[in-house]
Design a protein around this motif. Structure first.
Motif, PDB file in Angstrom:
ATOM      1  N   ASP A   1       0.835  -1.210   0.000  1.00 41.84           N
ATOM      2  CA  ASP A   1       0.000   0.000   0.000  1.00 41.84           C
ATOM      3  C   ASP A   1       0.866   1.255   0.000  1.00 41.84           C
ATOM      4  O   ASP A   1       0.550   2.244  -0.673  1.00 41.84           O
ATOM      5  CB  ASP A   1      -0.903   0.007   1.240  1.00 41.84           C
ATOM      6  N   LEU A   2       1.956   1.228   0.766  1.00 42.41           N
ATOM      7  CA  LEU A   2       2.853   2.375   0.840  1.00 42.41           C
ATOM      8  C   LEU A   2       3.367   2.802  -0.523  1.00 42.41           C
ATOM      9  O   LEU A   2       3.623   3.987  -0.773  1.00 42.41           O
ATOM     10  CB  LEU A   2       4.057   2.036   1.720  1.00 42.41           C
ATOM     11  N   LEU A   3       3.522   1.845  -1.413  1.00 46.89           N
ATOM     12  CA  LEU A   3       4.115   2.103  -2.721  1.00 46.89           C
ATOM     13  C   LEU A   3       3.108   2.601  -3.752  1.00 46.89           C
ATOM     14  O   LEU A   3       3.499   2.953  -4.865  1.00 46.89           O
ATOM     15  CB  LEU A   3       4.781   0.823  -3.240  1.00 46.89           C
TER      16      LEU A   3
ATOM     17  N   LEU B   1      16.081   6.390  -3.454  1.00 50.40           N
ATOM     18  CA  LEU B   1      14.959   6.799  -4.299  1.00 50.40           C
ATOM     19  C   LEU B   1      13.623   6.703  -3.559  1.00 50.40           C
ATOM     20  O   LEU B   1      12.629   7.262  -4.007  1.00 50.40           O
ATOM     21  CB  LEU B   1      14.911   5.935  -5.566  1.00 50.40           C
ATOM     22  N   ALA B   2      13.604   5.992  -2.427  1.00 53.23           N
ATOM     23  CA  ALA B   2      12.367   5.858  -1.655  1.00 53.23           C
ATOM     24  C   ALA B   2      12.199   6.969  -0.628  1.00 53.23           C
ATOM     25  O   ALA B   2      11.265   6.924   0.184  1.00 53.23           O
ATOM     26  CB  ALA B   2      12.345   4.504  -0.956  1.00 53.23           C
ATOM     27  N   ARG B   3      13.061   7.982  -0.658  1.00 48.49           N
ATOM     28  CA  ARG B   3      12.992   9.049   0.350  1.00 48.49           C
ATOM     29  C   ARG B   3      11.610   9.702   0.430  1.00 48.49           C
ATOM     30  O   ARG B   3      11.142  10.023   1.535  1.00 48.49           O
ATOM     31  CB  ARG B   3      14.073  10.099   0.066  1.00 48.49           C
TER      32      ARG B   3
ATOM     33  N   ARG C   1      15.806  -4.936  -3.164  1.00 46.37           N
ATOM     34  CA  ARG C   1      15.630  -3.961  -2.085  1.00 46.37           C
ATOM     35  C   ARG C   1      14.185  -3.874  -1.589  1.00 46.37           C
ATOM     36  O   ARG C   1      13.856  -2.989  -0.801  1.00 46.37           O
ATOM     37  CB  ARG C   1      16.105  -2.566  -2.507  1.00 46.37           C
ATOM     38  N   LEU C   2      13.352  -4.754  -2.033  1.00 44.67           N
ATOM     39  CA  LEU C   2      11.954  -4.774  -1.599  1.00 44.67           C
ATOM     40  C   LEU C   2      11.683  -5.907  -0.625  1.00 44.67           C
ATOM     41  O   LEU C   2      10.684  -5.876   0.099  1.00 44.67           O
ATOM     42  CB  LEU C   2      11.025  -4.928  -2.815  1.00 44.67           C
TER      43      LEU C   2
ATOM     44  N   GLY D   1       7.540   9.813   5.020  1.00 42.28           N
ATOM     45  CA  GLY D   1       6.391  10.266   5.788  1.00 42.28           C
ATOM     46  C   GLY D   1       5.285   9.228   5.845  1.00 42.28           C
ATOM     47  O   GLY D   1       4.587   9.103   6.864  1.00 42.28           O
ATOM     48  N   ARG D   2       5.138   8.476   4.773  1.00 40.98           N
ATOM     49  CA  ARG D   2       4.127   7.422   4.752  1.00 40.98           C
ATOM     50  C   ARG D   2       4.468   6.309   5.746  1.00 40.98           C
ATOM     51  O   ARG D   2       3.590   5.806   6.440  1.00 40.98           O
ATOM     52  CB  ARG D   2       4.008   6.834   3.347  1.00 40.98           C
ATOM     53  N   VAL D   3       5.731   5.927   5.777  1.00 40.17           N
ATOM     54  CA  VAL D   3       6.152   4.880   6.703  1.00 40.17           C
ATOM     55  C   VAL D   3       5.899   5.320   8.141  1.00 40.17           C
ATOM     56  O   VAL D   3       5.365   4.567   8.961  1.00 40.17           O
ATOM     57  CB  VAL D   3       7.638   4.532   6.494  1.00 40.17           C
ATOM     58  N   THR D   4       6.274   6.550   8.451  1.00 36.78           N
ATOM     59  CA  THR D   4       6.060   7.070   9.800  1.00 36.78           C
ATOM     60  C   THR D   4       4.580   7.067  10.159  1.00 36.78           C
ATOM     61  O   THR D   4       4.197   6.641  11.267  1.00 36.78           O
ATOM     62  CB  THR D   4       6.619   8.501   9.915  1.00 36.78           C
TER      63      THR D   4
END
Length: 269
Positions: A83-85, A126-128, A171-172, A132-135
């Motif tokens: 979902d984050l992606l 590149l996932a920077r 990396r996933l 905020g979504r992860v947090t």
């Protein structure tokens, strides 16, 4: 306490992608946790309902009823990274599906365990933008876990979990060592015999820092090899889980290593 029945719900991490392959069999964090549980009770029965590529709402819709029917003593629920992606990520919606699964499983008498997610930008720069979504998702997972008495492995707090040596080349997904670390984190959170905080210890020796140019070249290679195909599936409405079913849908005894090959398709990151 010991557990007689364990059911794992989730996506690719719980299925075991990155730890083995579809030809020889996938192992993964849930299999590794089941093996540890079976050391305490050789009569343990274990089912793994996870399917790669699934969103939290799909895991709730497709796996929860089956898990409840198995009446597990212990259940793990790990969901939300897919979902984050997605461009339309909604932390409240994802957390709502997790909360519903926590509520249903605990009401059914199961001890439920879950975890928080690491900062993806520390795995790939590149996932920077996803930081905020992860947090936001981790905050909601913590609140929901506290509300329902769910056991929480706080993997987000430890720098070791983003060491590249714990991750597959895509990396996933965690690699074999990474899956073992996650299983150990869950075992420690559950208070299993012999479990301790060693899962969070930094790997040694420390990795030397890459030059800026080396980092740029690595990111370009990763984007071409893994990010491009992933975006291609998103644009065409496809998923790595299309046509797949759970690798271990029934409660079965754990005998040694539990790796089970999926019946269709080859590995897709």
């Amino acid at each position: 306490m010991t557990y007689r029945t364990y059911v794992a719900l989730g996506d690719s991490q719980t299925e075991g992608v990155g730890d083995g392959d579809d030809r020889t069999g996938l192992r993964g964090l849930a299999d590794r946790l089941a093996e540890r549980l079976a050391q305490a009770d050789p009569g343990l029965l274990y089912a793994n309902l996870a399917v790669r590529g699934k969103l939290a709402r799909q895991i709730r819709a497709e796996q929860l009823d089956a898990a409840l029917a198995l009446r597990p003593d212990l259940a793990t629920v790990v969901a939300g990274v897919n979902d984050l992606l997605r461009p339309n990520f909604d932390a409240d919606e994802v957390a709502g599906h997790l909360d519903a699964m926590f509520a249903a499983l605990t009401a059914n008498g199961a001890v439920v365990a879950t975890l928080t997610f690491p900062d993806l930008a520390r795995i790939t720069p590149l996932a920077r933008p996803l930081g905020g979504r992860v947090t936001a998702l981790n905050q909601r997972i913590r609140a929901s876990a506290a509300r329902h008495g769910v056991v929480l492995a706080e993997t987000a707090h430890h720098a070791a979990v983003t060491d590249p040596r714990l991750w597959s080349t895509d990396r996933l997904h965690a690699n074999s060592l990474g899956h073992q670390r996650i299983a150990d984190a869950l075992a420690h959170a559950l208070g299993l015999p012999g479990a301790d905080e060693s899962w969070a210890a930094p790997l040694t020796p420390p990795l030397p820092a890459d030059t800026r140019m080396a980092t740029v070249r690595s990111e370009i290679r990763w984007a071409a090899t893994f990010l491009g195909p992933w975006l291609g599936r998103r644009l065409t409405g496809r998923s790595s889980g299309d046509g797949r079913t759970a690798k271990r849908p029934h409660l079965l005894p754990v005998h040694g290593r539990t790796a089970t090959a999926a019946p269709t398709d080859r590995f897709q990151p």
